[in-house]
Design an enzyme around this catalytic site. Structure first.
Site, short mmCIF file in Angstrom:
data_model
loop_
_atom_site.label_atom_id
_atom_site.label_comp_id
_atom_site.label_asym_id
_atom_site.label_seq_id
_atom_site.Cartn_x
_atom_site.Cartn_y
_atom_site.Cartn_z
N GLY A 6 18.98 -18.98 2.08
CA GLY A 6 20.24 -18.59 1.54
C GLY A 6 20.10 -18.63 0.14
O GLY A 6 19.36 -18.13 -0.79
N GLU A 49 -5.49 -3.77 -6.59
CA GLU A 49 -6.91 -3.59 -5.98
C GLU A 49 -6.50 -2.31 -4.91
O GLU A 49 -7.04 -2.37 -3.86
CB GLU A 49 -7.04 -4.84 -5.07
CG GLU A 49 -7.30 -6.06 -5.97
CD GLU A 49 -8.98 -6.20 -6.31
OE1 GLU A 49 -9.60 -5.07 -6.23
OE2 GLU A 49 -9.28 -6.86 -7.09
#
Length: 387
Positions: A347, A371
Site C-alpha cells: 500500500g 543486455e
C-alpha cells in the site's frame, strides 16, 4: 529422500552449501549498508572489495585468470542471492564475469588476460561502452570510430549508458574500424585506467530511475589515442564477440531478476502476515493471497528457466542463445510484475523508501532494458524458431 524445487534444476549439494554461504554474506555484509549508499546517492564501491575479499567476485572465471573457477550455476546463485538484497553489487559481478570476463579470457591477448587477473585479484570495477544516443538496439547505427594510425587507433564518438563508466578501472569500447556499414566493421577495445587518457571525457552521470547510487555515464571520445594492442581479438569481430558473451550476460540478468522477485516475495509475505486490516492479517484476504501465489509460481518458473540454461552451459552446450534470451525475458518480466504487486500489497508504505519494495520496482525495470531489451530478445527467440 523427497526432492525440493531446487533439486529439479540440476543443483548439487555443493550448490546448496554455496547458496547458504552467499545468502549469509548478503544478509550480514551487504544488507546493513544499503541505506547508507541509497541515502547518499553513492555507488557502493566498497562492497565490491567486500565481495572480492570473500571470494565472491570472479565466480565462474577460471583461477588462472584470477577468478574462483566455479561453474555457471554457482555464478547464477551468487548473482541471485546478492540481487535478493541489493542489485548494484550484483550488477558489477554479472558484468565483470559475463561480457568482460567471457570476452577477455576467450579472445584477449596475454596482456589483456593480465588485466583480467587484475580485475578479480584487485576487486576492480568494469564497464562496457556500447550504446549511443542514436544506437541502442540498432547496433548497425553505431557512429563511434576507431581509425588506425600506425601503432595506434584514434577513437572518436559519443556513448551513453556506460554502466559504471566514470568509476570503472577498465572499459570495453565498441567502435567501427571500417565504413562498410554492417556488423563486420565493428571492433572492440579494452581501455585500462580510462581516466588517464586525454580526450576521454565523462561528461555526466545520467539521472535514472534506479536512483542516484547507480552510475550510468555519458562519455565523449575526442581523438583518444589507444595503443593498437588494446584491440580485443580481431578487427571486425567485435559484434560477434558481444553476441557470444551475451549468452552469459543474459543469464546474469535473469539471475538478477530472480533475486529481485525473491526479495519481493520475502518482503510481501512478511508484511502481509504482520499488517492487519478489518481485524485480520491481510494475507487472509483473497486479493492479497492470490498475488502472493502468483508471485511464487512465476518466481519458480523463472528460476527453472534460468538454472536450466546455466546447467546446459555447464553440460558443454556450444550455444544457449535462445535459452538465455527466454530466461532473461521471462525472468525480468516476472520481476517487474512481482515488484508492482509487492508495492501494491504494501500500500502507501510500498510507495515509501522506508520499505525495500519501491527500490525493487526501480531495479526490476532496468533488467527489462539492458543486455538487450525484452522486445529484442523476443525477436531473437522468434527468429530461432525458423532456423
Amino acid at each position: 529422500m523427497e526432492l525440493t524445487m531446487h533439486d529439479t534444476i540440476g543443483l548439487e549439494p555443493r550448490h546448496h552449501d554455496f547458496r547458504e554461504r552467499v545468502r549469509s554474506f548478503s544478509e550480514t555484509e551487504i544488507e546493513p549498508a544499503i541505506e547508507k549508499y541509497e541515502e547518499r546517492g553513492e555507488f557502493p564501491t566498497e562492497l565490491i572489495d567486500v565481495l572480492g575479499d570473500a571470494g565472491l567476485y570472479g565466480i565462474n572465471v577460471p583461477e588462472e585468470f584470477g577468478g574462483e573457477g566455479l561453474d555457471t550455476r554457482s555464478f547464477v546463485i551468487a548473482v541471485e542471492e546478492i540481487s535478493r538484497v541489493y542489485k548494484l553489487p550484483a550488477g558489477v559481478l554479472s558484468l565483470s564475469c559475463g561480457l568482460i570476463g567471457h570476452t577477455l579470457q576467450n579472445v584477449g591477448t596475454e596482456r589483456q588476460k593480465e588485466w583480467l587477473r587484475d580485475i578479480f585479484t584487485e576487486n576492480q570495477i568494469t564497464a562496457v561502452s556500447l550504446t549511443e544516443p542514436q544506437a541502442g538496439s540498432d547496433a548497425n547505427a553505431l557512429e563511434t570510430t576507431a581509425e588506425r594510425d600506425g601503432d595506434e587507433y584514434i577513437l572518436n564518438g559519443h556513448k551513453v549508458w556506460t554502466t559504471h563508466g566514470e568509476i570503472a578501472d577498465l572499459i570495453l569500447v565498441v567502435a567501427r574500424t571500417d565504413d562498410t556499414g554492417n556488423h563486420n566493421d565493428v571492433s572492440m577495445f579494452a581501455i585500462p585506467d580510462p581516466q588517464e587518457y586525454d580526450g576521454l571525457k565523462f561528461i555526466r552521470n545520467i539521472p535514472c530511475m534506479e536512483g542516484d547510487a547507480a552510475v550510468e555515464s555519458e562519455v565523449i571520445y575526442d581523438d583518444v589515442r589507444l595503443p593498437a594492442e588494446f584491440l580485443v581479438g580481431e578487427e571486425g569481430k567485435g559484434f560477434q564477440y558481444i553476441m557470444q558473451a551475451l549468452d552469459i550476460g543474459r543469464i546474469g540478468v535473469a539471475a538478477q531478476a530472480v533475486g529481485i522477485t525473491q526479495g519481493c516475495l520475502d518482503a510481501s509475505t512478511e508484511y502481509a502476515d504482520e499488517r492487519e486490516q478489518f481485524g485480520q492479517p491481510i494475507r487472509d484476504f483473497q486479493g492479497v493471497s492470490f498475488k502472493l501465489a502468483d508471485m511464487k509460481m512465476n518466481l519458480e518458473a523463472s528460476r527453472l528457466l534460468t538454472y536450466q540454461t546455466a546447467a546446459r552451459l555447464d553440460g558443454g552446450a556450444d550455444s544457449v542463445t535462445q535459452e538465455a534470451s527466454m530466461a532473461k525475458t521471462f525472468a525480468t518480466d516476472v520481476a517487474m510484475d512481482a515488484a508492482t504487486e509487492a508495492v501494491q500489497i504494501h500500500g502507501s508504505r510500498g510507495y515509501s523508501t522506508d520499505y525495500p519494495v519501491e527500490r525493487y520496482m526501480r531495479e526490476a525495470k532496468g533488467t527489462q532494458i539492458y543486455e538487450g531489451t525484452n522486445e529484442v530478445n523476443r525477436t531473437v527467440i522468434a527468429r530461432d524458431l525458423y532456423e
